[in-house]
Design a protein around this motif. Sequence first.
Motif, PDB file in Angstrom:
ATOM      1  N   LEU A 260       0.825  -1.202   0.000  1.00  0.00           N
ATOM      2  CA  LEU A 260       0.000   0.000   0.000  1.00  0.00           C
ATOM      3  C   LEU A 260       0.863   1.258   0.000  1.00  0.00           C
ATOM      4  N   ARG A 261       1.936   1.238   0.750  1.00  0.00           N
ATOM      5  CA  ARG A 261       2.834   2.397   0.791  1.00  0.00           C
ATOM      6  C   ARG A 261       3.499   2.624  -0.564  1.00  0.00           C
ATOM      7  N   THR A 262       3.887   1.545  -1.212  1.00  0.00           N
ATOM      8  CA  THR A 262       4.511   1.657  -2.536  1.00  0.00           C
ATOM      9  C   THR A 262       3.537   2.246  -3.541  1.00  0.00           C
ATOM     10  N   GLU A 263       2.300   1.780  -3.503  1.00  0.00           N
ATOM     11  CA  GLU A 263       1.294   2.303  -4.431  1.00  0.00           C
ATOM     12  C   GLU A 263       0.987   3.766  -4.141  1.00  0.00           C
ATOM     13  N   LEU A 264       0.950   4.128  -2.855  1.00  0.00           N
ATOM     14  CA  LEU A 264       0.685   5.513  -2.497  1.00  0.00           C
ATOM     15  C   LEU A 264       1.831   6.417  -2.942  1.00  0.00           C
ATOM     16  N   ARG A 265       3.060   5.949  -2.826  1.00  0.00           N
ATOM     17  CA  ARG A 265       4.193   6.733  -3.318  1.00  0.00           C
ATOM     18  C   ARG A 265       4.039   7.031  -4.805  1.00  0.00           C
ATOM     19  N   LYS A 266       3.695   6.030  -5.574  1.00  0.00           N
ATOM     20  CA  LYS A 266       3.524   6.219  -7.019  1.00  0.00           C
ATOM     21  C   LYS A 266       2.422   7.230  -7.300  1.00  0.00           C
ATOM     22  N   LYS A 267       1.325   7.098  -6.581  1.00  0.00           N
ATOM     23  CA  LYS A 267       0.182   8.002  -6.760  1.00  0.00           C
ATOM     24  C   LYS A 267       0.564   9.436  -6.424  1.00  0.00           C
ATOM     25  N   MET A 268       1.271   9.624  -5.314  1.00  0.00           N
ATOM     26  CA  MET A 268       1.624  10.972  -4.880  1.00  0.00           C
ATOM     27  C   MET A 268       2.673  11.610  -5.790  1.00  0.00           C
ATOM     28  N   LEU A 269       3.627  10.825  -6.240  1.00  0.00           N
ATOM     29  CA  LEU A 269       4.620  11.357  -7.172  1.00  0.00           C
ATOM     30  C   LEU A 269       3.958  11.828  -8.459  1.00  0.00           C
ATOM     31  N   LYS A 270       3.006  11.057  -8.928  1.00  0.00           N
ATOM     32  CA  LYS A 270       2.292  11.416 -10.157  1.00  0.00           C
ATOM     33  C   LYS A 270       1.454  12.670  -9.949  1.00  0.00           C
ATOM     34  N   ALA A 271       0.753  12.736  -8.817  1.00  0.00           N
ATOM     35  CA  ALA A 271      -0.109  13.885  -8.541  1.00  0.00           C
ATOM     36  C   ALA A 271       0.716  15.149  -8.374  1.00  0.00           C
ATOM     37  N   ARG A 272       1.827  15.043  -7.687  1.00  0.00           N
ATOM     38  CA  ARG A 272       2.674  16.209  -7.460  1.00  0.00           C
ATOM     39  C   ARG A 272       3.302  16.694  -8.754  1.00  0.00           C
ATOM     40  N   ALA A 273       3.711  15.735  -9.604  1.00  0.00           N
ATOM     41  CA  ALA A 273       4.323  16.092 -10.880  1.00  0.00           C
ATOM     42  C   ALA A 273       3.324  16.765 -11.813  1.00  0.00           C
ATOM     43  N   ALA A 274       2.031  16.506 -11.602  1.00  0.00           N
ATOM     44  CA  ALA A 274       1.006  17.076 -12.463  1.00  0.00           C
ATOM     45  C   ALA A 274       0.709  18.541 -12.158  1.00  0.00           C
ATOM     46  N   LEU A 275       1.218  19.040 -11.031  1.00  0.00           N
ATOM     47  CA  LEU A 275       1.008  20.449 -10.694  1.00  0.00           C
ATOM     48  C   LEU A 275       1.752  21.337 -11.690  1.00  0.00           C
ATOM     49  N   ALA A 276       1.057  22.336 -12.212  1.00  0.00           N
ATOM     50  CA  ALA A 276       1.709  23.298 -13.096  1.00  0.00           C
ATOM     51  C   ALA A 276       2.745  24.087 -12.297  1.00  0.00           C
ATOM     52  N   PRO A 277       3.887  24.417 -12.907  1.00  0.00           N
ATOM     53  CA  PRO A 277       4.932  25.152 -12.170  1.00  0.00           C
ATOM     54  C   PRO A 277       4.417  26.429 -11.505  1.00  0.00           C
ATOM     55  N   ALA A 278       3.594  27.187 -12.204  1.00  0.00           N
ATOM     56  CA  ALA A 278       3.073  28.425 -11.625  1.00  0.00           C
ATOM     57  C   ALA A 278       2.170  28.122 -10.433  1.00  0.00           C
ATOM     58  N   GLY A 279       1.375  27.071 -10.537  1.00  0.00           N
ATOM     59  CA  GLY A 279       0.493  26.689  -9.441  1.00  0.00           C
ATOM     60  C   GLY A 279       1.271  26.215  -8.241  1.00  0.00           C
ATOM     61  N   ALA A 280       2.317  25.425  -8.478  1.00  0.00           N
ATOM     62  CA  ALA A 280       3.150  24.937  -7.379  1.00  0.00           C
ATOM     63  C   ALA A 280       3.840  26.095  -6.674  1.00  0.00           C
ATOM     64  N   ALA A 281       4.324  27.063  -7.442  1.00  0.00           N
ATOM     65  CA  ALA A 281       4.999  28.224  -6.848  1.00  0.00           C
ATOM     66  C   ALA A 281       4.026  29.053  -6.010  1.00  0.00           C
ATOM     67  N   GLU A 282       2.815  29.230  -6.525  1.00  0.00           N
ATOM     68  CA  GLU A 282       1.820  30.020  -5.799  1.00  0.00           C
ATOM     69  C   GLU A 282       1.404  29.324  -4.504  1.00  0.00           C
ATOM     70  N   LYS A 283       1.182  28.035  -4.578  1.00  0.00           N
ATOM     71  CA  LYS A 283       0.807  27.276  -3.381  1.00  0.00           C
ATOM     72  C   LYS A 283       1.955  27.279  -2.370  1.00  0.00           C
ATOM     73  N   SER A 284       3.181  27.123  -2.848  1.00  0.00           N
ATOM     74  CA  SER A 284       4.338  27.128  -1.954  1.00  0.00           C
ATOM     75  C   SER A 284       4.463  28.460  -1.232  1.00  0.00           C
ATOM     76  N   ALA A 285       4.231  29.547  -1.951  1.00  0.00           N
ATOM     77  CA  ALA A 285       4.319  30.870  -1.337  1.00  0.00           C
ATOM     78  C   ALA A 285       3.292  31.023  -0.225  1.00  0.00           C
TER      79      ALA A 285
END
Length: 203
Positions: free
Chosen positions: A14-39
């Motif tokens: 389950l942890r392995t599958e969740l890692r894959k899911k989260m990596l994919k979801a995080r990578a799908a964030l647009a750079p501008a969106g990620a920067a805005e959320k990080s700020a």
Amino acid sequence: MKNGRDFPGDAEVLRTELRKKMLKARAALAPAGAAEKSARIVKRLVAMDEYRQARTIMSYVDFRGEVQTGDLIVRAMADGKRVAVPVTDMAGRQLKPSLLVDFPGDLEPNAWGIMEPKPRCLRFVDPAGLDLVVVPGLAFDLKGYRLGYGSGFYDRFLPLTGKGTVFVGLAYELQLQIDVYHRRHDVPVHYILTEERLIDCRD
């Protein structure tokens, strides 16, 4: 009822599958969106009393789509705080905090592409002297448990800090999960900050 704590084999799947899911979801964030959320997340962090009162903090340097910490490091240094970043000791399987004097000039990519202090810029400090540790993660649950990349570096490091050290996890809202299938030796953070809210995991 079955859960990851009682059935470690199932939990690792389950942890392995969740890692894959989260990596994919995080990578799908647009750079501008990620920067805005990080700020927004950094703004929330520097407003915390725990940050204001901290004299020495350790923050990760963001990598592979993590919540961005460059502005936090710059702000903390400008605020007169001592700022350390983690150095990965692969042979000893541990993290070592090293103080920054020049950011990002002190840093260079390590073998895995993570920015760490250059050998001539290493200034190790005792983990027990840290007031606040900013912790990364692929996923967090509302109890403060985190899913990392699986090497366990932070779970070995956090117990070395002082009794009053505060652990703050940074995450995008999409990284919050009902369960991250934590193991008995995993160390939870005290707070989680997202672009939407501050979660006190001690409640």
